[in-house]
Design a protein around this motif. Structure first.
Motif, PDB file in Angstrom:
ATOM      1  N   ALA A  26       0.827  -1.205   0.000  1.00 54.76           N
ATOM      2  CA  ALA A  26       0.000   0.000   0.000  1.00 54.76           C
ATOM      3  C   ALA A  26       0.864   1.258   0.000  1.00 54.76           C
ATOM      4  N   ARG A  27       1.948   1.271   0.780  1.00 50.30           N
ATOM      5  CA  ARG A  27       2.819   2.444   0.831  1.00 50.30           C
ATOM      6  C   ARG A  27       3.472   2.724  -0.521  1.00 50.30           C
ATOM      7  N   ALA A  28       3.769   1.659  -1.269  1.00 46.31           N
ATOM      8  CA  ALA A  28       4.387   1.828  -2.588  1.00 46.31           C
ATOM      9  C   ALA A  28       3.390   2.297  -3.632  1.00 46.31           C
ATOM     10  N   GLY A  29       2.104   2.346  -3.269  1.00 47.17           N
ATOM     11  CA  GLY A  29       1.088   2.742  -4.239  1.00 47.17           C
ATOM     12  C   GLY A  29       0.730   1.638  -5.201  1.00 47.17           C
ATOM     13  N   GLY A  30       0.947   0.373  -4.767  1.00 51.27           N
ATOM     14  CA  GLY A  30       0.597  -0.750  -5.632  1.00 51.27           C
ATOM     15  C   GLY A  30      -0.864  -0.691  -6.030  1.00 51.27           C
ATOM     16  N   PRO A  31      -1.181  -0.965  -7.304  1.00 52.15           N
ATOM     17  CA  PRO A  31      -2.577  -0.881  -7.754  1.00 52.15           C
ATOM     18  C   PRO A  31      -3.448  -1.934  -7.086  1.00 52.15           C
ATOM     19  N   ALA A  32      -4.744  -1.670  -7.016  1.00 52.85           N
ATOM     20  CA  ALA A  32      -5.687  -2.625  -6.430  1.00 52.85           C
ATOM     21  C   ALA A  32      -5.609  -3.941  -7.181  1.00 52.85           C
ATOM     22  N   ARG A  33      -5.642  -5.024  -6.442  1.00 52.86           N
ATOM     23  CA  ARG A  33      -5.451  -6.350  -6.998  1.00 52.86           C
ATOM     24  C   ARG A  33      -6.758  -6.867  -7.597  1.00 52.86           C
ATOM     25  N   VAL A  34      -6.695  -7.386  -8.817  1.00 48.82           N
ATOM     26  CA  VAL A  34      -7.897  -7.903  -9.459  1.00 48.82           C
ATOM     27  C   VAL A  34      -8.251  -9.301  -8.955  1.00 48.82           C
ATOM     28  N   ASN A  35      -7.327  -9.943  -8.260  1.00 48.81           N
ATOM     29  CA  ASN A  35      -7.514 -11.334  -7.825  1.00 48.81           C
ATOM     30  C   ASN A  35      -7.843 -11.439  -6.341  1.00 48.81           C
ATOM     31  N   HIS A  36      -8.290 -10.345  -5.746  1.00 48.44           N
ATOM     32  CA  HIS A  36      -8.489 -10.324  -4.291  1.00 48.44           C
ATOM     33  C   HIS A  36      -9.461 -11.403  -3.821  1.00 48.44           C
ATOM     34  N   LEU A  37     -10.588 -11.553  -4.512  1.00 50.27           N
ATOM     35  CA  LEU A  37     -11.609 -12.495  -4.046  1.00 50.27           C
ATOM     36  C   LEU A  37     -11.115 -13.938  -4.099  1.00 50.27           C
ATOM     37  N   GLY A  38     -10.339 -14.272  -5.097  1.00 51.99           N
ATOM     38  CA  GLY A  38      -9.783 -15.621  -5.163  1.00 51.99           C
ATOM     39  C   GLY A  38      -8.680 -15.836  -4.145  1.00 51.99           C
TER      40      GLY A  38
ATOM     41  N   ILE B 183      -5.594 -19.988  -8.978  1.00 56.19           N
ATOM     42  CA  ILE B 183      -5.764 -18.739  -8.227  1.00 56.19           C
ATOM     43  C   ILE B 183      -4.400 -18.099  -7.999  1.00 56.19           C
ATOM     44  N   ARG B 184      -3.435 -18.877  -7.564  1.00 50.53           N
ATOM     45  CA  ARG B 184      -2.102 -18.346  -7.274  1.00 50.53           C
ATOM     46  C   ARG B 184      -1.476 -17.724  -8.517  1.00 50.53           C
ATOM     47  N   ALA B 185      -1.693 -18.348  -9.683  1.00 49.27           N
ATOM     48  CA  ALA B 185      -1.119 -17.852 -10.931  1.00 49.27           C
ATOM     49  C   ALA B 185      -1.972 -16.774 -11.598  1.00 49.27           C
ATOM     50  N   VAL B 186      -3.118 -16.433 -11.004  1.00 44.72           N
ATOM     51  CA  VAL B 186      -4.048 -15.435 -11.538  1.00 44.72           C
ATOM     52  C   VAL B 186      -4.516 -15.852 -12.936  1.00 44.72           C
ATOM     53  N   GLU B 187      -4.828 -17.120 -13.074  1.00 47.06           N
ATOM     54  CA  GLU B 187      -5.346 -17.649 -14.334  1.00 47.06           C
ATOM     55  C   GLU B 187      -6.866 -17.733 -14.341  1.00 47.06           C
ATOM     56  N   GLU B 188      -7.477 -17.795 -13.162  1.00 42.89           N
ATOM     57  CA  GLU B 188      -8.938 -17.803 -13.040  1.00 42.89           C
ATOM     58  C   GLU B 188      -9.345 -16.796 -11.977  1.00 42.89           C
ATOM     59  N   LEU B 189     -10.348 -15.985 -12.308  1.00 41.04           N
ATOM     60  CA  LEU B 189     -10.818 -14.951 -11.391  1.00 41.04           C
ATOM     61  C   LEU B 189     -12.176 -15.346 -10.821  1.00 41.04           C
ATOM     62  N   TRP B 190     -12.440 -14.877  -9.596  1.00 43.01           N
ATOM     63  CA  TRP B 190     -13.624 -15.300  -8.855  1.00 43.01           C
ATOM     64  C   TRP B 190     -14.480 -14.112  -8.434  1.00 43.01           C
ATOM     65  N   CYS B 191     -15.766 -14.381  -8.237  1.00 41.33           N
ATOM     66  CA  CYS B 191     -16.681 -13.441  -7.604  1.00 41.33           C
ATOM     67  C   CYS B 191     -17.458 -14.186  -6.522  1.00 41.33           C
TER      68      CYS B 191
ATOM     69  N   THR C 201     -22.877  -8.184  -6.792  1.00 41.44           N
ATOM     70  CA  THR C 201     -21.794  -9.137  -6.975  1.00 41.44           C
ATOM     71  C   THR C 201     -20.603  -8.428  -7.615  1.00 41.44           C
ATOM     72  N   SER C 202     -19.590  -8.148  -6.817  1.00 44.13           N
ATOM     73  CA  SER C 202     -18.434  -7.378  -7.287  1.00 44.13           C
ATOM     74  C   SER C 202     -17.702  -8.117  -8.399  1.00 44.13           C
ATOM     75  N   LEU C 203     -17.477  -7.405  -9.513  1.00 45.23           N
ATOM     76  CA  LEU C 203     -16.646  -7.881 -10.622  1.00 45.23           C
ATOM     77  C   LEU C 203     -17.164  -9.175 -11.252  1.00 45.23           C
ATOM     78  N   ALA C 204     -18.458  -9.451 -11.124  1.00 45.96           N
ATOM     79  CA  ALA C 204     -19.015 -10.658 -11.751  1.00 45.96           C
ATOM     80  C   ALA C 204     -18.863 -10.627 -13.261  1.00 45.96           C
ATOM     81  N   HIS C 205     -18.843  -9.440 -13.851  1.00 47.82           N
ATOM     82  CA  HIS C 205     -18.730  -9.329 -15.309  1.00 47.82           C
ATOM     83  C   HIS C 205     -17.343  -9.713 -15.811  1.00 47.82           C
ATOM     84  N   LEU C 206     -16.395  -9.873 -14.898  1.00 46.24           N
ATOM     85  CA  LEU C 206     -15.032 -10.233 -15.282  1.00 46.24           C
ATOM     86  C   LEU C 206     -14.622 -11.611 -14.779  1.00 46.24           C
ATOM     87  N   ALA C 207     -15.439 -12.204 -13.907  1.00 53.16           N
ATOM     88  CA  ALA C 207     -15.044 -13.433 -13.220  1.00 53.16           C
ATOM     89  C   ALA C 207     -15.260 -14.671 -14.078  1.00 53.16           C
ATOM     90  N   ASP C 208     -14.411 -15.662 -13.847  1.00 54.39           N
ATOM     91  CA  ASP C 208     -14.556 -16.967 -14.486  1.00 54.39           C
ATOM     92  C   ASP C 208     -15.422 -17.908 -13.649  1.00 54.39           C
TER      93      ASP C 208
END
Length: 389
Positions: A83-95, A119-127, A163-170
């Motif tokens: 967070a201190r480095a300003g890292g962007p919000a993670r798209v894989n948070h729910l997984g 999930i670890r490799a960010v190959e599938e996203l979840w909602c 449902t957060s980010l359902a339009h992007l989730a696998d």
């Protein structure tokens, strides 16, 4: 004195982020926060996969499941430095932060082998398929149903909302009623459902911010395999509550760094436009600083050795939800009359306006204040349950 193990790890995280948040990724700093999940989505997805390739996803997962096996203190360090480095919000948070720990705790060996590496490799996203039009804060009122078909598969019918980010989730982890005639907490199951199939319709919801991170999801004869129920059929309430515990775990410490940055921006605006000279504004800023420190100390006190939180997490939700909503109101007071006018056509909001509008939901999503107070009263203080009407 020689630096401690945690201090050396902090330096390692800080140096890695400083080195890698450059080049193509430099422009991502600070993007994608609450109400801004639409920002640079493809680029943030690439960043998440870059993190994965270098071993910086799922840092708290056990090593046997692909994580780093970091202890609680080092997980806190990682999320704070990110967070201190300003890292962007993670798209894989729910997984990574919700479903992954849930599968580690309750999943079968086959489910872990199937889903955790992806999930670890960010190959599938979840909602998350929890809330419904008639079951938001009162989650036990879930009416989405799932039945077993002749081929043994689950057939799901019902509606989920917000449902957060359902339009992007696998995939979606869905709480559904699987025992006919059951009510409340009984007869629910926790199902893993593919989103990209006939029988699943996603309708984005336009929010006050003008963006559409939240969605309605309709299941009409959607299907999932017989073995994709987490825990025993009918025991979904326990699994769902465990997921919520992980949601309010160690990763929230990074959220508070973001809150501090927002507060600093409000103070800077007050200095620029002279609002800082108003004693009432000075008082509110002082209280905001004090409140943020209380939030942090409370979060650290309530974390257990797994990084999850128990019913006491409701206290944390009440604290940060109310605090952040008040910060949005303070931002509007400091900005003055100009805060009422969009920065550009047709609906171009500045950071303070977006903060104010999105933070109106902070005391509602993730469990409304009223429900959190009931949880504290009943499960922490042992008071009688609220009478059912």
């Amino acid at each position: 004195m020689r630096p401690t193990k945690d201090e050396r790890f902090r330096r390692e995280v800080r140096d890695w982020l400083e080195t890698h948040l450059h080049g193509d990724f430099a422009a991502l700093r600070g993007l994608g926060g609450s109400g801004r999940e639409h920002e640079a989505y493809d680029e943030r997805l690439a960043w998440d996969r870059h993190l994965a390739a270098h071993g910086w996803t799922c840092v708290g997962w056990p090593e046997e499941h692909g994580g780093r096996g970091l202890g609680l203190a080092q997980q806190v360090v990682f999320h704070e430095e990110y967070a201190r480095a300003g890292g962007p919000a993670r798209v894989n948070h729910l997984g990574e932060e919700l479903l992954g720990p849930t599968l580690i705790a309750f999943g079968t060996p086959e489910q872990k082998a199937r889903f955790l590496p992806r999930i670890r490799a960010v190959e599938e996203l979840w909602c998350q398929g929890y809330s419904e039009p008639g079951a938001g804060s009162d989650l036990a009122a879930v009416s989405t149903r799932a039945r077993r078909a002749e081929d043994g598969r689950w057939v799901i019918d019902g509606q989920k909302v917000w449902t957060s980010l359902a339009h992007l989730a696998d995939w979606c982890f869905v709480l559904a009623r699987t025992e006919p005639g059951s009510a409340r907490h009984a007869g629910l199951s926790y199902l893993l459902v593919p989103m990209r199939q006939e029988g699943v319709e996603v309708r984005p919801i336009t929010q006050l911010t003008g963006t559409s991170e939240f969605n309605e999801v309709y299941f009409e004869g959607a299907r999932t395999d017989a073995d994709l129920v987490v825990g025993a059929p009918g025991d979904g309430w326990k699994v769902a509550m465990a997921t919520l515990g992980f949601e309010r775990g160690v990763s929230t410490l990074g959220q508070q760094i973001g809150f501090a940055r927002e507060l600093e921006a409000v103070v800077a605006l007050a200095r620029r436009n002279g609002a800082i000279e108003d004693p009432a504004v000075q008082d509110r800023i002082t209280r905001a600083h004090m409140g943020l420190e209380v939030i942090r100390l409370n979060a650290l006190r309530m974390l257990d050795g797994t990084g999850a939180q128990g019913p006491q997490a409701s206290i944390a939700k009440l604290l940060w939800g109310t605090w952040h909503r008040s910060l949005g109101e303070l931002a509007m007071e400091v900005a003055g009359a100009s805060s009422l006018v969009a920065a550009g056509a047709p609906y171009d909001l500045d950071d303070f306006q977006r903060l104010f509008l999105f933070s109106r939901a902070d005391t509602i999503y993730g469990g409304s204040d009223e429900i959190q107070r009931n949880i504290i009263a009943e499960r922490v203080l042992g008071l009688p349950k609220e009478p059912k009407r």
